[in-house]
Design an enzyme around this catalytic site. Structure first.
Site, short mmCIF file in Angstrom:
data_model
loop_
_atom_site.label_atom_id
_atom_site.label_comp_id
_atom_site.label_asym_id
_atom_site.label_seq_id
_atom_site.Cartn_x
_atom_site.Cartn_y
_atom_site.Cartn_z
CB CYS A 78 122.68 26.73 -44.95
SG CYS A 78 121.65 28.45 -45.90
CG HIS A 85 118.37 26.40 -42.12
ND1 HIS A 85 118.94 25.71 -41.92
CD2 HIS A 85 117.95 26.26 -43.66
CE1 HIS A 85 120.09 26.44 -43.21
NE2 HIS A 85 119.87 26.09 -44.04
C1 LIG Z 1 107.75 28.59 -47.10
C2 LIG Z 1 107.84 30.26 -46.84
C3 LIG Z 1 108.58 31.16 -47.93
C4 LIG Z 1 106.91 30.51 -45.87
O1 LIG Z 1 107.13 31.84 -45.13
P1 LIG Z 1 105.89 32.59 -45.12
O2 LIG Z 1 104.55 32.66 -46.31
O3 LIG Z 1 106.26 34.02 -44.67
O4 LIG Z 1 105.20 32.66 -43.88
P2 LIG Z 1 105.33 33.04 -42.62
O5 LIG Z 1 106.76 32.96 -41.64
O6 LIG Z 1 103.67 33.94 -42.88
O7 LIG Z 1 104.23 31.63 -41.77
C5 LIG Z 1 102.69 31.86 -42.31
C6 LIG Z 1 101.96 30.25 -41.15
O8 LIG Z 1 103.49 29.41 -41.82
C7 LIG Z 1 104.04 28.60 -40.77
N1 LIG Z 1 105.37 28.57 -41.49
C8 LIG Z 1 106.42 29.15 -41.95
N2 LIG Z 1 107.17 27.97 -42.47
C9 LIG Z 1 106.64 27.38 -42.17
C10 LIG Z 1 107.90 26.04 -43.35
N3 LIG Z 1 108.39 26.15 -44.33
N4 LIG Z 1 107.05 24.42 -42.99
C11 LIG Z 1 104.96 24.70 -42.15
N5 LIG Z 1 104.97 25.57 -41.37
C12 LIG Z 1 105.92 26.93 -41.70
C13 LIG Z 1 104.39 29.75 -39.74
O9 LIG Z 1 104.53 29.48 -38.59
C14 LIG Z 1 102.71 30.54 -39.40
O10 LIG Z 1 102.47 29.75 -38.80
P3 LIG Z 1 101.05 30.37 -38.25
O11 LIG Z 1 100.22 30.82 -38.64
O12 LIG Z 1 99.95 29.02 -37.66
O13 LIG Z 1 101.75 31.16 -36.81
C15 LIG Z 1 109.66 30.30 -45.99
O14 LIG Z 1 109.14 29.75 -44.95
C16 LIG Z 1 110.45 29.55 -46.78
O15 LIG Z 1 110.83 30.33 -47.54
N6 LIG Z 1 111.04 28.97 -46.24
C17 LIG Z 1 112.22 28.58 -46.78
C18 LIG Z 1 113.38 29.13 -46.59
C19 LIG Z 1 115.45 28.83 -46.48
O16 LIG Z 1 115.52 28.77 -48.49
N7 LIG Z 1 116.30 28.71 -46.37
C20 LIG Z 1 117.47 28.27 -47.18
C21 LIG Z 1 116.81 27.07 -47.51
S1 LIG Z 1 118.99 26.50 -48.71
#
Ligand SMILES: CC(C)(COP(=O)(O)OP(=O)(O)OC[C@H]1O[C@@H](n2cnc3c(N)ncnc32)[C@H](O)[C@@H]1OP(=O)(O)O)[C@@H](O)C(=O)NCCC(=O)NCCS
Length: 398
Positions: free
Chosen positions: A97, A346
């Site tokens: 990242c 990100h």
């Molecule tokens: C948090 C997380 C698990 C959510 O994934 P998910 O459950 O598959 O979510 P989806 O992609 O199916 O999205 C579901 C809904 O939540 C929203 N959403 C997804 N991630 C979000 C987040 N991080 N914050 C706010 N909303 C989020 C989407 O826009 C979607 O909304 P909608 O239904 O209104 O369109 C995922 O975003 C994640 O793992 N984030 C961390 C990424 C990471 O680790 N990066 C490296 C960092 S070191």
């Protein structure tokens, strides 16, 4: 070390002061165009703002982690060819990242040393089409896979461990963490290129689904696609082309043990402190002189830890600063006016370059409604994994 070299020999003719002359970015979010196309779109944006001919670019630094997901690795020559400068050298860089800031640092070092007058730094990621399961698994390869990813600890889980340790050690609450998300979503709402443009409340965060306790959905950054690019050049080159550029006055890099278990403390990231100390030293300033910062808030807890490690607040008091609104856009040290990783998004290979785009726009009067008032010095902080690698850069308006 470059830090000493750049500072001590600033006045020698063959060591150049380095400037950012132009910046461009795609929107962050779910994008349809290919990884190559979005990198070109951001690069053309940077070239146009800089007001240069692509042929004036002497080298390219292209930051990316999972090009394989969009069937394109070896992005350097592909980007240079598409820009009509296939003969120019390029380097494709991966540092999880933190890839964007590491690419920026390599470009900075080469311009500072006088090897090049003007270079392109572009970062990109295109992963959302692969889905959450694939992306979570592949991102976990950026940890020390034997001890962490392979043992089932994905990034939300690792940062949740840090959050739990912080809440216990400093008697902070989950609501305190939620306030970081609320602030960054508020900033993201003013950023037309942000992934999540949605106002949220502490209550929304508290009621959102638990991802890895104590972190909930709104404590996490999303998976994003996106590309960002900047033109980095010598001061002489900048002066010949524009009046609207910013100086890079500090650059520092640092490392930490790759695993959380290898560290003495869970509530600090050693590489941030090392990189920040080096960058402050080169710039000849302290944390008190910084007007605003773009920091690595992949999870809300990370922003709290970052602001303490960067020296803005004493250890354990970062949450108090958030409660008092000190990190808001109109606070005394605005953090992540772009919306940060949390709301702006990100796209991991692009993030570190995107932070520089924000600082450039802030310091050259292009940030519109999210402008930080009277800002002259901006800082970027971007790390790989849980902070195993890190780079900090400091910029000043001219
Ligand atoms: C948090 C997380 C698990 C959510 O994934 P998910 O459950 O598959 O979510 P989806 O992609 O199916 O999205 C579901 C809904 O939540 C929203 N959403 C997804 N991630 C979000 C987040 N991080 N914050 C706010 N909303 C989020 C989407 O826009 C979607 O909304 P909608 O239904 O209104 O369109 C995922 O975003 C994640 O793992 N984030 C961390 C990424 C990471 O680790 N990066 C490296 C960092 S070191």
């Amino acid at each position: 070390m470059l830090e000493g070299f750049y500072r001590d020999r600033w006045s020698l003719r063959f060591v150049e002061k380095v400037c950012v002359l132009g910046a461009g970015s795609t929107k962050y979010g779910k994008l349809e165009d290919s990884i190559t196309d979005i990198t070109i779109q951001a690069s053309i944006g940077a070239i146009e703002t800089a007001g240069i001919d692509p042929k004036e670019i002497q080298a390219g630094y292209i930051s990316n982690v999972f090009g394989i997901a969009d069937k394109q690795v070896h992005l350097g020559p592909v980007i240079m060819s598409n820009l009509g400068i296939p003969e120019k050298p390029s380097l494709s860089i991966e540092s999880a990242c933190g890839s964007g800031s590491v690419s920026f640092r390599e470009a900075f070092a080469n311009v500072a040393a006088g090897f090049y007058d003007a270079v392109l730094v572009a970062g990109v990621e295109k992963v959302t089409h692969t889905g959450t399961e694939w992306t979570t698994t592949y991102f976990s390869y950026c940890s020390d896979f034997f001890y962490e990813g392979g043992a089932g600890a994905s990034f939300p889980g690792l940062f949740a461990s840090m959050a739990r340790a912080y809440l216990t050690e400093f008697k902070a609450t989950e609501e305190d963490l939620a306030m970081v998300a609320v602030k960054n979503h508020e900033n993201g709402l003013l950023n037309p290129k942000a992934h999540l443009r949605k106002k949220i409340t502490v209550d929304d965060v508290m009621k959102s689904a638990v991802v890895a306790s104590p972190l909930k959905l709104y404590d996490c950054c999303p998976f994003s696609d996106g590309a960002s690019a900047v033109i980095l050049c010598s001061e002489k080159f900048a002066k010949e082309h524009s009046k609207n550029y910013v100086s890079v006055i500090g650059s520092g890099r640092g490392g930490s043990p790759a695993t959380l278990q290898g560290r003495d403390h869970m509530t600090t990231i050693p590489s941030t402190k090392i990189a920040a100390d080096a960058a402050y030293k080169m710039a000849g300033i302290t944390a008190k002189d910084v007007d605003f910062a773009e920091v690595h808030d992949c999870f809300t807890i990370a922003e709290i830890v970052d602001t303490e490690d960067l020296g803005f607040f004493e250890k354990g008091t970062g949450v108090q600063a958030v409660r008092e609104g000190r990190t808001a856009r109109n606070g005394d040290i605005p953090i992540n006016p772009s919306g940060g990783l949390k709301a702006k998004g990100h796209p991991i290979g692009a993030t570190g370059v995107g932070q520089v785009v924000e600082v450039f726009e802030q310091l050259t009067g292009k940030a519109g409604d999210r402008t930080v008032k009277d800002a002259q010095i901006g800082l970027t902080h971007n790390f790989g994994a849980t902070g195993a690698s890190c780079a900090v850069h400091i910029f000043k308006s001219v």
